[in-house]
Each structure stands twice: as structure tokens, then as C-alpha cells.
Design a protein around this motif. Structure first.
Motif, mmCIF file in Angstrom:
data_model
loop_
_atom_site.group_PDB
_atom_site.id
_atom_site.type_symbol
_atom_site.label_atom_id
_atom_site.label_comp_id
_atom_site.label_asym_id
_atom_site.label_seq_id
_atom_site.Cartn_x
_atom_site.Cartn_y
_atom_site.Cartn_z
ATOM 1 N N ALA A 130 9.369 8.646 -12.158
ATOM 2 C CA ALA A 130 10.662 8.840 -12.813
ATOM 3 C C ALA A 130 11.799 8.830 -11.792
ATOM 4 O O ALA A 130 12.921 8.435 -12.104
ATOM 5 C CB ALA A 130 10.657 10.163 -13.581
ATOM 6 N N HIS A 131 11.503 9.275 -10.605
ATOM 7 C CA HIS A 131 12.545 9.364 -9.575
ATOM 8 C C HIS A 131 12.587 8.124 -8.698
ATOM 9 O O HIS A 131 13.555 7.913 -7.950
ATOM 10 C CB HIS A 131 12.283 10.610 -8.708
ATOM 11 N N LEU A 183 14.574 -0.387 1.972
ATOM 12 C CA LEU A 183 14.749 -0.237 3.421
ATOM 13 C C LEU A 183 13.418 0.091 4.100
ATOM 14 O O LEU A 183 13.125 -0.395 5.195
ATOM 15 C CB LEU A 183 15.767 0.863 3.728
ATOM 16 N N LEU A 184 12.624 0.898 3.426
ATOM 17 C CA LEU A 184 11.320 1.269 3.986
ATOM 18 C C LEU A 184 10.419 0.042 4.092
ATOM 19 O O LEU A 184 9.750 -0.172 5.112
ATOM 20 C CB LEU A 184 10.672 2.340 3.104
ATOM 21 N N HIS A 190 16.904 1.792 -3.292
ATOM 22 C CA HIS A 190 17.512 1.278 -2.066
ATOM 23 C C HIS A 190 16.724 1.760 -0.846
ATOM 24 O O HIS A 190 16.413 0.964 0.052
ATOM 25 C CB HIS A 190 18.972 1.731 -1.986
ATOM 26 N N ALA A 191 16.419 3.044 -0.845
ATOM 27 C CA ALA A 191 15.652 3.594 0.281
ATOM 28 C C ALA A 191 14.268 2.955 0.350
ATOM 29 O O ALA A 191 13.753 2.689 1.443
ATOM 30 C CB ALA A 191 15.529 5.110 0.133
ATOM 31 N N PHE A 210 0.834 -1.212 0.000
ATOM 32 C CA PHE A 210 0.000 0.000 0.000
ATOM 33 C C PHE A 210 0.868 1.261 0.000
ATOM 34 O O PHE A 210 0.576 2.241 -0.684
ATOM 35 C CB PHE A 210 -0.915 0.001 1.224
ATOM 36 N N HIS A 211 1.947 1.252 0.778
ATOM 37 C CA HIS A 211 2.766 2.452 0.923
ATOM 38 C C HIS A 211 3.866 2.510 -0.132
ATOM 39 O O HIS A 211 4.482 1.510 -0.462
ATOM 40 C CB HIS A 211 3.403 2.490 2.312
ATOM 41 N N ARG A 212 4.081 3.735 -0.636
ATOM 42 C CA ARG A 212 5.187 3.989 -1.554
ATOM 43 C C ARG A 212 6.013 5.126 -0.994
ATOM 44 O O ARG A 212 5.492 5.994 -0.292
ATOM 45 C CB ARG A 212 4.658 4.375 -2.937
ATOM 46 N N LEU A 213 7.290 5.150 -1.341
ATOM 47 C CA LEU A 213 8.149 6.214 -0.836
ATOM 48 C C LEU A 213 7.890 7.521 -1.577
ATOM 49 O O LEU A 213 7.971 8.603 -0.995
ATOM 50 C CB LEU A 213 9.620 5.802 -0.984
ATOM 51 N N THR A 214 7.607 7.417 -2.884
ATOM 52 C CA THR A 214 7.372 8.622 -3.680
ATOM 53 C C THR A 214 6.320 8.336 -4.745
ATOM 54 O O THR A 214 6.140 7.192 -5.172
ATOM 55 C CB THR A 214 8.682 9.098 -4.355
ATOM 56 N N LYS A 215 5.645 9.385 -5.170
ATOM 57 C CA LYS A 215 4.692 9.243 -6.274
ATOM 58 C C LYS A 215 5.365 9.512 -7.612
ATOM 59 O O LYS A 215 4.768 9.304 -8.661
ATOM 60 C CB LYS A 215 3.532 10.232 -6.100
ATOM 61 N N ASP A 216 6.591 10.029 -7.564
ATOM 62 C CA ASP A 216 7.336 10.400 -8.770
ATOM 63 C C ASP A 216 7.946 9.139 -9.387
ATOM 64 O O ASP A 216 9.017 8.690 -8.969
ATOM 65 C CB ASP A 216 8.434 11.406 -8.383
ATOM 66 N N LEU A 240 15.470 5.952 -5.897
ATOM 67 C CA LEU A 240 15.217 5.736 -4.466
ATOM 68 C C LEU A 240 14.980 4.258 -4.155
ATOM 69 O O LEU A 240 14.448 3.913 -3.113
ATOM 70 C CB LEU A 240 14.006 6.558 -4.018
#
Lengths: 117, 162
Positions: B45-46, B56-57, B52-53, B37-43, B50
Motif C-alpha cells: 500500500a505504501h 533511484l534504488l 521515486h525512491a 530481487f530487491h524491493r524497497l518495502t514490503k508494504d 516510494l
């Protein structure tokens, strides 16, 4: 809180992996410092997005807990999320942005980090 | 659920017999929110940068889920957690435990919502009409309402001036 412990471990792992990828032959100290500074400089926006299920009082409580904000400020941002679909909560470098996104998501909020362009 | 007293840094809550029963009925459902459900970013392209991060998340969330699942198990098995009297039950929680309970209830609420297909909230405040109630979705519909009610009661205890 368990979330803080997890994040501390996450930061340790992240810092360790950054040190591993530094190039040691060319000005190693300067290179490492530069990489660390880049990670710490504000470059990301921590954003909370609206969803139809998190309770308004719960969102306010989470903002107070995660950011240590007073209730009025937390409520202001909660209302931004509710009325405008999102709220910019914090500008930070990579590591701090990750920390806040993790904390917010651990409470079930829809939070992401986006590049500050 | 009401605040009975605040004693030695602990919250002593009074629960009606029905509230205790419902709380104990819904907690075993944890965890319910899908890990993806959770994502680190909505971007998009970027997102690759991320990676690796993001990994980790995911690992941090997974570890937290395991800790919370264990805490739920311990909570449910601890018969001394509740003190019964003629008016219901008293539940004693530390500050960390209140935060934990809020997070667990919210996960069940959101996970139930996810299992219903992420519906928008209707004008009547519900996520499904009663006509759509079925054996398949009844537990999720009930969990959304029940967890929300318990969360709201806890929040009113924590922030009584709201």
C-alpha cells in the motif's frame, strides 16, 4: 566503497528532486525546511529479513560494516534474523532509511524499510 | 584459503591451486542475482508513495552491478594479481577489494539459489539432493557451495576470533 559513492549520488539526486517540488509562493523557506525535516524525522524502520542462503557470519559482518556495530551487537541482530525471521535494525527518516536499505541490499541481504506506525 | 600476512594495509592470502582455479572459474558468472530481487518495502500500500525512491534504488543497484562487473573483468585479466609458488598462489587484496569480493561471491551464491527456484535449505545443509543433480542445475548447485566456502574462509580471515 563504491556503495557509499552511489548513495551519495542518490542522496544528491533525491535532495535535488525534493527542492524542485517545493511550492515557492507560500513561505518558501519555511516550506522547504518543513519538507526536509519531515524527510529526516524518524518514520521508517529498517528491517532485515531471514533467507535460507546468506551465511550467518556474512550477515554479522555486513551489520558491522554498514552500521559500524561491535561484533556482539551485530551477532545479536543476526541471530534475531535467523531465529525470529527478521530484525529491526534502525529507526530513521526517509533518506537515512533508504541509505541503509541500499547498503544492506548491495551486500545481498533481504532488507526493506517499513513505516513506523 | 588462509591469511599469509597483513602487509601495508593489504591482505595477502594463500590459496591452494584448486582454490585459485575454482575462484577464477566462478567469478565470471557475476552478476547472477536478478535485479528485481530487491524491493524497497514490503508494504504494497505504501510502495506507490516510494516509487521515486524505488526507482533511484534500482538505478543505484544497476550502477553498482556495472562497476562490480568491470572490477571482475579487471581482476580476471590481471595476471599479476596472483603470485605463484610451489605451495599454490598468493593473492593480495586491499580492504575495499575484500569487501568487493565478498559482495560478488554472495551475488553469485544468491543468484545461483534464485536460478534453482529459491529452495529452502535441507537438513543436510544443501539446497538440492544429489539425486536431483542434472546438467541444467549442476553449475548452480556447485556455485552455491563454492561461493559459500570462499566467503566463509574470507570471513574467518577478517574475524579470526569467531
Amino acid at each position: 566503497m563504491a556503495g557509499t559513492d552511489i548513495y551519495d549520488a542518490l542522496v544528491l539526486v533525491y535532495n535535488f528532486s525534493m527542492a524542485e517540488t517545493a511550492v515557492p509562493l507560500v513561505l518558501p523557506e519555511q516550506e522547504t525546511r518543513s519538507a526536509t525535516q519531515a524527510a529526516l524525522e524518524p518514520g521508517y524502520l529498517v528491517i532485515c529479513w531471514d533467507d535460507p542462503v546468506n551465511l550467518m557470519d556474512y550477515v554479522t559482518h555486513v551489520f558491522m560494516t554498514v552500521f559500524g556495530w561491535p561484533q556482539a551487537k551485530a551477532k545479536h541482530h543476526m541471530l534475531q534474523v535467523h531465529q525470529q525471521g527478521k530484525s529491526l535494525l534502525h529507526r530513521a527518516g526517509l533518506e537515512h532509511a533508504e541509505h541503509y536499505v541500499h547498503r544492506l541490499q548491495s551486500y545481498g541481504l533481504t532488507a526493506t524499510m517499513e513505516r513506523d506506525e | 584459503m588462509k591469511l599469509e600476512r597483513r602487509a601495508r594495509g593489504r591482505w595477502v592470502l594463500r590459496l591452494l591451486p584448486q582454490e585459485k582455479m575454482l575462484m577464477l572459474a566462478v567469478l565470471p558468472r557475476y552478476p547472477l542475482l536478478p535485479p528485481e530481487f530487491h524491493r524497497l518495502t514490503k508494504d504494497e500500500a505504501h510502495a506507490a508513495k516510494l516509487n521515486h525512491a524505488s526507482q533511484l534504488l534500482v538505478e543505484a543497484h544497476d550502477k553498482q552491478r556495472q562497476q562490480h562487473r568491470q572490477a571482475v573483468q579487471t581482476f580476471l585479466e590481471d595476471a599479476s594479481r596472483f603470485t605463484e609458488d610451489e605451495d599454490g598462489a598468493l593473492l593480495s587484496l586491499g580492504d575495499d577489494e575484500v569487501e568487493w569480493l565478498l559482495q560478488v561471491l554472495n551475488d553469485i551464491r544468491m543468484g545461483s539459489w534464485a536460478r534453482l527456484g529459491y529452495p529452502q535449505q535441507r537438513e543436510d545443509g544443501h539446497y538440492q539432493s544429489v539425486e536431483n543433480l542434472s546438467k541444467k542445475n549442476a553449475l548452480d548447485m556447485l556455485s552455491i557451495e563454492l561461493c559459500g566456502a570462499l566467503q566463509q574462509q574470507l570471513l574467518e580471515i577478517l574475524h579470526p576470533t569467531d
